[in-house]
Write a protein that holds these residues in place. Structure first.
Motif, PDB file in Angstrom:
ATOM      1  N   ALA A   6       0.813  -1.215   0.000  1.00 32.07           N
ATOM      2  CA  ALA A   6       0.000   0.000   0.000  1.00 32.07           C
ATOM      3  C   ALA A   6       0.842   1.259   0.000  1.00 32.07           C
ATOM      4  CB  ALA A   6      -0.917   0.002   1.222  1.00 32.07           C
ATOM      5  N   ALA A   7       2.137   1.127   0.283  1.00 28.69           N
ATOM      6  CA  ALA A   7       2.991   2.299   0.446  1.00 28.69           C
ATOM      7  C   ALA A   7       3.831   2.599  -0.783  1.00 28.69           C
ATOM      8  CB  ALA A   7       3.912   2.097   1.646  1.00 28.69           C
ATOM      9  N   GLY A   8       3.665   1.861  -1.850  1.00 22.81           N
ATOM     10  CA  GLY A   8       4.433   2.120  -3.048  1.00 22.81           C
ATOM     11  C   GLY A   8       4.061   3.447  -3.688  1.00 22.81           C
ATOM     12  N   GLU A   9       4.954   3.959  -4.496  1.00 23.63           N
ATOM     13  CA  GLU A   9       4.722   5.244  -5.139  1.00 23.63           C
ATOM     14  C   GLU A   9       3.768   5.082  -6.319  1.00 23.63           C
ATOM     15  OE1 GLU A   9       7.245   8.538  -7.694  1.00 23.63           O
ATOM     16  OE2 GLU A   9       8.278   7.317  -6.192  1.00 23.63           O
TER      17      GLU A   9
ATOM     18  N   LEU B  16       3.174   9.114  -2.403  1.00 22.69           N
ATOM     19  CA  LEU B  16       3.306   8.023  -1.437  1.00 22.69           C
ATOM     20  C   LEU B  16       2.188   8.177  -0.416  1.00 22.69           C
ATOM     21  CD1 LEU B  16       7.160   8.317  -0.770  1.00 22.69           C
ATOM     22  CD2 LEU B  16       6.014   6.836  -2.419  1.00 22.69           C
ATOM     23  N   ARG B  17       1.257   7.210  -0.409  1.00 18.56           N
ATOM     24  CA  ARG B  17       0.139   7.254   0.534  1.00 18.56           C
ATOM     25  C   ARG B  17       0.251   6.063   1.469  1.00 18.56           C
ATOM     26  NH1 ARG B  17      -3.972  10.714  -1.299  1.00 18.56           N
ATOM     27  NH2 ARG B  17      -3.735  11.367  -3.471  1.00 18.56           N
ATOM     28  N   LEU B  18       0.587   6.325   2.710  1.00 16.83           N
ATOM     29  CA  LEU B  18       0.702   5.251   3.686  1.00 16.83           C
ATOM     30  C   LEU B  18      -0.667   4.935   4.273  1.00 16.83           C
ATOM     31  CD1 LEU B  18       3.640   6.068   3.303  1.00 16.83           C
ATOM     32  CD2 LEU B  18       3.971   5.810   5.759  1.00 16.83           C
ATOM     33  N   SER B  19      -0.912   3.665   4.514  1.00 15.87           N
ATOM     34  CA  SER B  19      -2.188   3.247   5.105  1.00 15.87           C
ATOM     35  C   SER B  19      -1.973   1.936   5.829  1.00 15.87           C
ATOM     36  CB  SER B  19      -3.265   3.104   4.024  1.00 15.87           C
ATOM     37  OG  SER B  19      -2.903   2.091   3.101  1.00 15.87           O
ATOM     38  N   ALA B  20      -3.021   1.449   6.479  1.00 20.63           N
ATOM     39  CA  ALA B  20      -2.967   0.186   7.225  1.00 20.63           C
ATOM     40  C   ALA B  20      -4.026  -0.758   6.672  1.00 20.63           C
ATOM     41  CB  ALA B  20      -3.180   0.431   8.710  1.00 20.63           C
ATOM     42  N   PRO B  21      -3.788  -1.345   5.497  1.00 19.15           N
ATOM     43  CA  PRO B  21      -4.788  -2.237   4.915  1.00 19.15           C
ATOM     44  C   PRO B  21      -4.836  -3.560   5.652  1.00 19.15           C
ATOM     45  CG  PRO B  21      -2.801  -2.281   3.617  1.00 19.15           C
ATOM     46  CD  PRO B  21      -2.586  -1.248   4.677  1.00 19.15           C
ATOM     47  N   GLU B  22      -5.835  -4.332   5.330  1.00 15.88           N
ATOM     48  CA  GLU B  22      -5.897  -5.688   5.864  1.00 15.88           C
ATOM     49  C   GLU B  22      -4.747  -6.496   5.269  1.00 15.88           C
ATOM     50  OE1 GLU B  22      -7.901  -6.583   8.187  1.00 15.88           O
ATOM     51  OE2 GLU B  22      -8.956  -4.659   8.199  1.00 15.88           O
ATOM     52  N   ALA B  23      -4.371  -7.572   5.955  1.00 16.33           N
ATOM     53  CA  ALA B  23      -3.281  -8.417   5.487  1.00 16.33           C
ATOM     54  C   ALA B  23      -3.595  -8.979   4.121  1.00 16.33           C
ATOM     55  CB  ALA B  23      -3.040  -9.550   6.472  1.00 16.33           C
ATOM     56  N   ALA B  24      -2.573  -9.069   3.301  1.00 16.80           N
ATOM     57  CA  ALA B  24      -2.734  -9.627   1.962  1.00 16.80           C
ATOM     58  C   ALA B  24      -1.470 -10.375   1.611  1.00 16.80           C
ATOM     59  CB  ALA B  24      -2.989  -8.510   0.940  1.00 16.80           C
TER      60      ALA B  24
END
Length: 839
Positions: free
Chosen positions: A819-822, A827-835
């Motif tokens: 989720a943190a890739g450019e 760059l948008r950081l977040s806390a997604p569910e596990a994948a």
């Protein structure tokens, strides 16, 4: 102020009120107690430095005149100058020294020391040679010449040619002649090359004197015959200039040679003067090449520093005329007797040592016979001894590199001092020699000193000569085993030295060494037989994993235990001692693969406290050393622009770690909805000006070492949702600039919108833009999702517990990174569910 906990330093507030007299006296006495004296048996004897106790007459005279604070600005050796007060005293002292050095006429003045005097000499030489038509000016000297020559050349923007010193340790006339031939051949038919030849009368690390008369003869002959060259000859007599005239007046190092043009002396070395007192001398007619009008003060300044202490001139006069030749002659005869007594004492403790007293000088050079010439640290520290590797003619006639230490028999030295040193040397030699194990390089990026600097003893205690001998014999030095192959990808993701070095045995618990423990004292793992070893995990349930530790039979007892999927991730748990020392937690999960990884895809580190709770997540965009980084905590966010990390091998067992960051934005989060505002902007340096990213090796004193161009501190409520522009955050009087790892020099703006911190970077050279968005509640969400196990009692852990923890963390951290890739420069950081991590 003590050093800050983050490894940097900042200014102190200027005191508003004066300290009470008793408090002031107490603090001054405490600092004075830390300055070594000269005769107390508990104080160190500085055998390796050319310094001594100043003469009481000089101290009394200085204090007597200092109350009136006379300024001896200008030069006072010309006709009609220096007729009153301290300027007359300076004139008389300088002209007497000129007479001592066989000058028929001379100009000169007191300096802060030979560093300043050498700068003055090279400046006058450069300007004189340029006036003589030389566009190119080259400084020609020996590799053993004092560093002040190279420093002066750098200040004056002069080319330097240092000729390698042979086993004579001298700059000989034949070498000078050959170099002048080469420089003449490089000079076009209608051009002129200026050459400043620097010879030395008393090399600092040998005490030897160049054949100044022969070099001077070469300079005079070439100046009269070679129209392509313009020549100037400067003599560094900082150490020998006040000794040789009284011990061997026939040594022709001075102005008796017509082609000696300038010279420096250091009365604060052997002349019994307090610091700082040097003398610059030159032939008549040359000072004008350094003349600068001072219309605001009404005189012409021909010095480097301008204002100078008249009290220091009075102190020097008191010794020139109050000690005089008779007193100095007796003094230095006594010093030569002490030098010979010291040689006898060393020979008694080490019969096989090579001892080379400098003729007519107070320096003794010693090559010790054991451990490659190395001395134990307690001796070198107490007696301030420095070793240098020098070419040496062995008894069989071969020329070899050998480690030598230099000793100074200075006036404060006593027979009791020598006897105590001899006893300490004898005791050290009775200790079994250190095992000779060759060391491997501690890290591919570890900074190492250039050739010709003092040698680096190995972290395991082996002598540097072993590697030198191997090279001389035409074979590569043997090296210790490298990090296990299974850890190669992990090593490539970090500059941390923990995998390669370890704290010395019996010095691993900082609680046992509250005053002596050093963060940066390490030994090479290979030399101790404590290399990290790895083996496949066979505990069931997880394929393709390896566990590693220095001792897999006791995996949690020696600094760290880790589990890794070799090309993807690793989890490390630190032992009890390392947990006390760690700056970033007790356990660390690193997601570094799969390869190839581009700078747009970060390495992600997740750090845990000893109780297993989340400490921080680090997103590193760039390579393992130089990156732009985002750190997320439960109560804060840190954005690091242009962070450069290096492991630094200073010398021997001395390592350090350096973090150099252009801009650090530190956001402290409160558990409310308060509006963001800047609380502090600290401008340590100007990012618009280029600078070296890390300190020179010798400046590393403690661990860690951090440097910042700018630090911006912001405070905000975690539940704030309104938009605020950079201008609304609070005043900062200039644009924020930083040197980004991605964009180079960039303009930086921080703002807030929709419950997130936004940081925008715009490259100033058309390198593009980059935007970073970090939700204010990201740390809290990560705290609930990234959980660990308690590790404060690592000996109670099992390997299976750590393996299960690593396997559980992997998909969670992989989802964070995905989720943190450019995406299109954002760059948008977040806390997604596990994948599942993409392959």
């Amino acid at each position: 102020m003590p050093d800050l906990h983050d490894g940097s330093t900042e200014t102190d507030p200027f005191p508003e009120r004066a300290l009470p007299g008793d408090a002031l006296e107490t603090l001054l006495e405490a600092r004075l107690a830390e300055v070594p004296g000269w005769q107390h048996p508990d104080d160190p004897v500085r055998l390796g430095f050319a310094m001594t106790a100043p003469h009481r007459l000089a101290l009394d005279t200085f204090n007597r005149f200092a109350e009136r604070n006379p300024n001896n600005v200008g030069v006072h050796t010309r006709f009609g100058d220096g007729v009153r007060g301290t300027r007359r005293l300076e004139r008389e002292a300088v002209l007497a020294l000129g007479g001592l050095l066989h000058a028929d006429a001379v100009d000169g003045y007191l300096t802060s020391g030979a560093n300043e005097g050498t700068l003055a000499g090279l400046r006058i030489g450069r300007n004189a040679l340029r006036e003589a038509g030389a566009r190119r000016v080259v400084v020609l000297a020996s590799t053993l010449t004092h560093h002040s020559v190279a420093k002066a050349a750098e200040i004056l923007d002069l080319e330097v040619r240092l000729r390698q010193a042979g086993p004579s340790w001298l700059l000989d006339a034949e070498t000078v002649d050959a170099e002048l031939d080469a420089l003449a051949a490089e000079t076009g038919p209608d051009a002129h090359t200026g050459v400043i030849v620097v010879s030395t009368a008393g090399y600092y690390n040998t005490g030897l004197v160049d054949p100044v008369d022969k070099i001077s003869a070469v300079v005079a002959r070439r100046a009269a015959r070679d129209t392509r060259l313009r020549l100037f000859h400067h003599v560094d007599a900082a150490h020998g200039g006040l000794i040789l005239p009284f011990t061997d007046p026939d040594v022709p190092f001075d102005f008796r040679n017509p082609a000696v043009h300038s010279m420096v002396l250091d009365p604060h070395k052997s002349g019994l003067m307090p610091y700082s007192c040097g003398v610059f001398l030159c032939r008549k007619g040359l000072l004008g090449h350094g003349a600068v009008p001072a219309p605001m003060s009404g005189f012409i300044d021909e010095t480097i520093t301008g204002s100078r202490s008249g009290a220091m001139a009075a102190a020097l006069w008191s010794l020139v005329f109050g000690v005089a030749a008779e007193g100095y002659r007796a003094l230095f005869r006594h010093c030569l007797d002490l030098r010979d007594r010291l040689a006898d004492a060393i020979r008694g403790a080490d019969p096989d040592a090579v001892l080379l007293p400098a003729p007519a000088n107070t320096v003794l050079v010693a090559g010790f016979s054991r451990d490659g010439g190395r001395l134990p640290g307690q001796l070198t520290d107490r007696y301030r001894l420095v070793g240098n590797t020098l070419p040496w003619t062995a008894p069989d006639g071969s020329v070899q590199d050998r480690l030598f230490h230099h000793f100074y028999a200075m006036p404060h030295l006593t027979p009791a001092h020598i006897d105590r040193f001899a006893a300490a040397l004898t005791a050290a030699r009775q200790t079994p020699p250190t095992p000779r194990v060759r060391r491997a390089a501690p890290a591919p990026d570890a900074v190492r000193p250039p050739h010709g600097r003092p040698p680096e003893p190995a972290p395991d205690g082996s002598a540097p000569e072993q590697a030198t001998d191997a090279r001389a014999a035409g074979r590569a030095p043997a090296s210790a085993p490298a990090v296990a192959e299974e850890l190669r990808h992990l090593r490539a993701s970090s500059v941390c030295l923990r995998h390669l070095v370890v704290h010395p045995p019996q010095r691993r618990d900082p609680d046992d060494h509250p005053h002596a423990y050093s963060f940066h004292t390490f030994q090479n793992r290979a030399g101790l037989g404590e290399e990290l070893t790895a083996r496949p995990w066979t505990g069931g349930g997880h394929e393709g994993l390896h566990v590693y530790a220095p001792d897999l039979a006791a995996p949690f007892a020696n600094e760290l235990f880790g589990v890794t999927a070799p090309d993807r991730y690793a989890l490390e748990v630190l032992d009890r001692n390392q947990q006390k020392l760690s700056l970033v937690g007790a356990a660390h999960f690193a997601l570094f693969g799969p390869e190839p990884r581009t700078p747009e895809v970060p390495v992600v580190l997740v750090n845990f406290h000893a109780d297993g709770t989340f400490r921080s997540a680090e997103y590193k965009y760039g390579d393992r050393r130089h990156n732009d980084e985002i750190q997320v905590f439960a109560d804060g966010i840190v954005v690091k622009v242009g962070k450069d990390a290096r492991s630094v091998h200073r010398e021997g067992d001395d390592y350090s770690f350096s973090l150099d960051t252009s801009l650090e934005i530190r956001l402290r989060l409160l558990d409310d909805a308060s509006a963001p505002h800047i609380t502090r902007v600290a401008r340590h340096a100007d990012p618009a000006l280029p600078r070296r990213r890390h300190q020179p090796r010798g400046h590393y004193r403690r661990f860690p070492n951090r440097f910042f161009d700018l630090v911006v501190e912001i405070r905000a409520g975690r539940h704030h949702r309104s938009a605020l522009t950079a201008a609304e955050l609070g005043p900062h009087d200039a644009p924020l600039l930083a040197r980004s790892a991605r964009l180079g020099l960039a303009r930086v703006a921080a703002s807030f919108a929709d419950g997130a911190l936004d940081v925008a970077l715009t490259g100033l050279d058309g390198t593009g833009t980059l935007a970073v968005t970090v939700p204010l509640d990201l740390g809290v969400r990560l705290s609930s999702r990234l959980t660990g196990i308690p590790v404060h009692d690592p000996e109670q852990l099992t390997e299976a517990e750590v393996v299960d923890w690593a396997v559980r963390l992997h998909p969670l951290v992989a989802a964070l990174r995905a989720a943190a890739g450019e995406h299109e420069g954002h760059l948008r950081l977040s806390a997604p569910e596990a994948a599942a991590e993409p392959s």
